[in-house]
Each structure stands twice: as structure tokens, then as C-alpha cells.
Scaffold this motif. Sequence first.
Motif, short mmCIF file in Angstrom:
data_model
loop_
_atom_site.label_atom_id
_atom_site.label_comp_id
_atom_site.label_asym_id
_atom_site.label_seq_id
_atom_site.Cartn_x
_atom_site.Cartn_y
_atom_site.Cartn_z
N TRP A 117 -19.66 21.60 56.40
CA TRP A 117 -19.03 22.57 55.72
C TRP A 117 -17.46 21.70 55.91
O TRP A 117 -17.16 21.20 56.77
CB TRP A 117 -18.62 23.87 56.54
CG TRP A 117 -19.94 24.87 56.24
CD1 TRP A 117 -20.56 25.04 57.30
CD2 TRP A 117 -20.21 25.31 54.99
NE1 TRP A 117 -21.72 25.87 56.76
CE2 TRP A 117 -21.35 26.16 55.52
CE3 TRP A 117 -19.95 25.54 53.76
CZ2 TRP A 117 -22.05 26.71 54.54
CZ3 TRP A 117 -20.33 26.38 52.89
CH2 TRP A 117 -21.64 27.01 53.18
N ASP A 119 -13.26 21.34 56.16
CA ASP A 119 -12.59 21.98 57.38
C ASP A 119 -10.94 21.47 57.02
O ASP A 119 -10.60 21.02 56.02
CB ASP A 119 -12.72 21.52 58.60
CG ASP A 119 -13.06 20.20 59.01
OD1 ASP A 119 -12.51 19.41 58.18
OD2 ASP A 119 -13.88 19.76 59.75
N GLU A 153 -20.87 29.44 47.86
CA GLU A 153 -20.57 29.81 49.42
C GLU A 153 -19.59 28.70 49.85
O GLU A 153 -19.41 27.52 49.45
CB GLU A 153 -21.91 29.52 49.95
CG GLU A 153 -23.07 30.44 49.54
CD GLU A 153 -24.40 30.36 50.19
OE1 GLU A 153 -25.28 31.43 50.22
OE2 GLU A 153 -24.62 29.46 50.83
N GLY A 154 -18.77 29.49 50.93
CA GLY A 154 -18.04 28.29 51.74
C GLY A 154 -16.36 28.59 51.53
O GLY A 154 -15.84 27.56 51.64
N TRP A 155 -16.13 29.69 50.92
CA TRP A 155 -14.76 29.82 50.58
C TRP A 155 -13.92 30.13 51.87
O TRP A 155 -12.56 30.32 51.73
CB TRP A 155 -14.61 30.98 49.41
CG TRP A 155 -15.10 30.64 48.26
CD1 TRP A 155 -16.33 31.18 47.51
CD2 TRP A 155 -14.76 29.79 47.26
NE1 TRP A 155 -16.43 30.73 46.48
CE2 TRP A 155 -15.70 30.10 46.24
CE3 TRP A 155 -13.47 28.85 47.08
CZ2 TRP A 155 -15.46 29.20 45.07
CZ3 TRP A 155 -13.40 28.31 45.92
CH2 TRP A 155 -14.07 28.39 44.90
N HIS A 156 -14.41 29.93 52.95
CA HIS A 156 -13.70 29.89 54.10
C HIS A 156 -12.87 28.52 54.45
O HIS A 156 -11.89 28.44 55.23
CB HIS A 156 -14.49 30.11 55.46
CG HIS A 156 -15.61 29.28 55.57
ND1 HIS A 156 -16.67 29.12 54.69
CD2 HIS A 156 -15.69 28.01 56.57
CE1 HIS A 156 -17.51 28.22 55.39
NE2 HIS A 156 -16.91 27.38 55.95
N VAL A 157 -13.53 27.44 53.55
CA VAL A 157 -12.98 26.24 53.74
C VAL A 157 -11.34 26.17 53.15
O VAL A 157 -11.34 26.67 51.97
CB VAL A 157 -13.91 25.03 53.01
CG1 VAL A 157 -13.18 23.75 53.00
CG2 VAL A 157 -15.18 25.11 53.54
N PRO A 158 -10.47 25.55 53.78
CA PRO A 158 -9.36 25.43 53.15
C PRO A 158 -8.86 24.62 52.10
O PRO A 158 -9.86 23.88 51.81
CB PRO A 158 -8.15 25.14 54.53
CG PRO A 158 -9.26 24.26 55.25
CD PRO A 158 -10.69 24.98 55.11
N VAL A 191 -8.29 33.03 50.34
CA VAL A 191 -8.49 31.53 50.68
C VAL A 191 -7.29 31.28 51.31
O VAL A 191 -6.12 31.60 51.03
CB VAL A 191 -8.96 30.75 49.59
CG1 VAL A 191 -10.10 31.17 48.77
CG2 VAL A 191 -7.64 30.39 48.72
N THR A 192 -7.45 30.09 52.25
CA THR A 192 -6.41 29.56 53.04
C THR A 192 -5.79 28.29 52.14
O THR A 192 -6.77 27.43 51.94
CB THR A 192 -6.82 29.05 54.54
OG1 THR A 192 -6.92 30.33 55.04
CG2 THR A 192 -5.71 28.47 55.17
#
Length: 197
Positions: A117, A119, A153-158, A191-192
Motif C-alpha cells: 500500500w 503511504d 481499493e486503498g483510498w486511505h493512501v494520501p 481522502v488525505t
Amino acid sequence: MTISYFGYGSLVNTATLPSHTQVTPGTLTGWVRQWSISGRETAKRGVCSLCVVRKEGAQIRGVLASEPRDGLARLEQREYMYDKVSDVGHEFRADEKGGPGPQDMFLFQAKAAHYAWGDAANPILQSYVDCVLTGFHNFWGEEGVRHFFDTTEGWHVPILADRAAPQYPRAIVLDPHVRDLIDGCLGELGVTYLKDA
């Protein structure tokens, strides 16, 4: 002799492909997109890119692209962090006629060494998102853009806000309507954003 492959990210945007490439929009079954390939270098930092992994019951839109075989070396250089996964043609269905892809159709999946993932040290480039989603909008309009968000998937990634000074090597000029649509969808996901240093 030609090669045929499934594009699910930047390869959906035909502006990033050789002009003689033939593309057919469609759906691939049994795969999901992720923001989970890290380490690709730009002049400033590592970045996160899209990849696909198998997932039962999943479906993603993309394109079947075909071009002369002499373009394979260039394509593999572009996708150097990926391995080719062969024989996925039976999992593809074209939008219009519903036919499968060629038997030798392949796609690019992250090499094990790069599968991770993203970061803060390997963020998603906003200019990359813009390029990818312009491709989806060109084929499927707003529905295609929303499909991409729903099936990735993976929209936690900035996300690195590099739109004013794009770091993605195939950055495009973004249509204002598409920009607003993209930004609206990203806002809904919460998102960040990281500032481009």
C-alpha cells in the motif's frame, strides 16, 4: 503480429498510448484495482500506482488494447514494476458485442517486491489520478468515473496535490468539468492530501 493487453489505469487514457493502438472498452471479471504498488521514483520521491489483484465476484472496467508486437519492449519498460499475467482474455467482455478478449491477452500485476500500500513516503500523484480518470470519463462519462472510485481499493493512501506542477510523466490538461467531478468524488471519500514540497 500484435500484442493484446488489458488496461485498467493510465492505459485506459488513449492519449498515453501510441496513436496506432486499437482499443475496445469492456469489463474484466475476477479482478479488483488497488493503490498498492509502491516505490516508483520521480525526481522528488517515491509514489504509489495502481495494480490489480484477483478477487472473486469483482468486476472492473478497462480497455482491451492491441498494438504491433514491436511495441512490447516499450510497454514493458513503462510497466517495469509489474509482471505480465497471461491468458486473461476469457475474463474480459467487450461493452458492445460482449465478446471475450484474445486468448493471449495479458495484464500487468505488481511484482512481489513492489506490492505494498502507498503511504506518505509513496503517495498517489493527483496528476496521475487526473490522467487515469480522464480516460474513464472519455469512455463512460460520469458513470465511469464513479465506477472507478467504487471498484478501487486503498483510498486511505494520501494524495500528493501536484496538479499545479505535475510530477506524473504523462500528465494531461484536465477539463474543468472532469476536474470538478474528480474532486467531488475524492471529497466524498475524505481522502488525505499532502502538499507538494
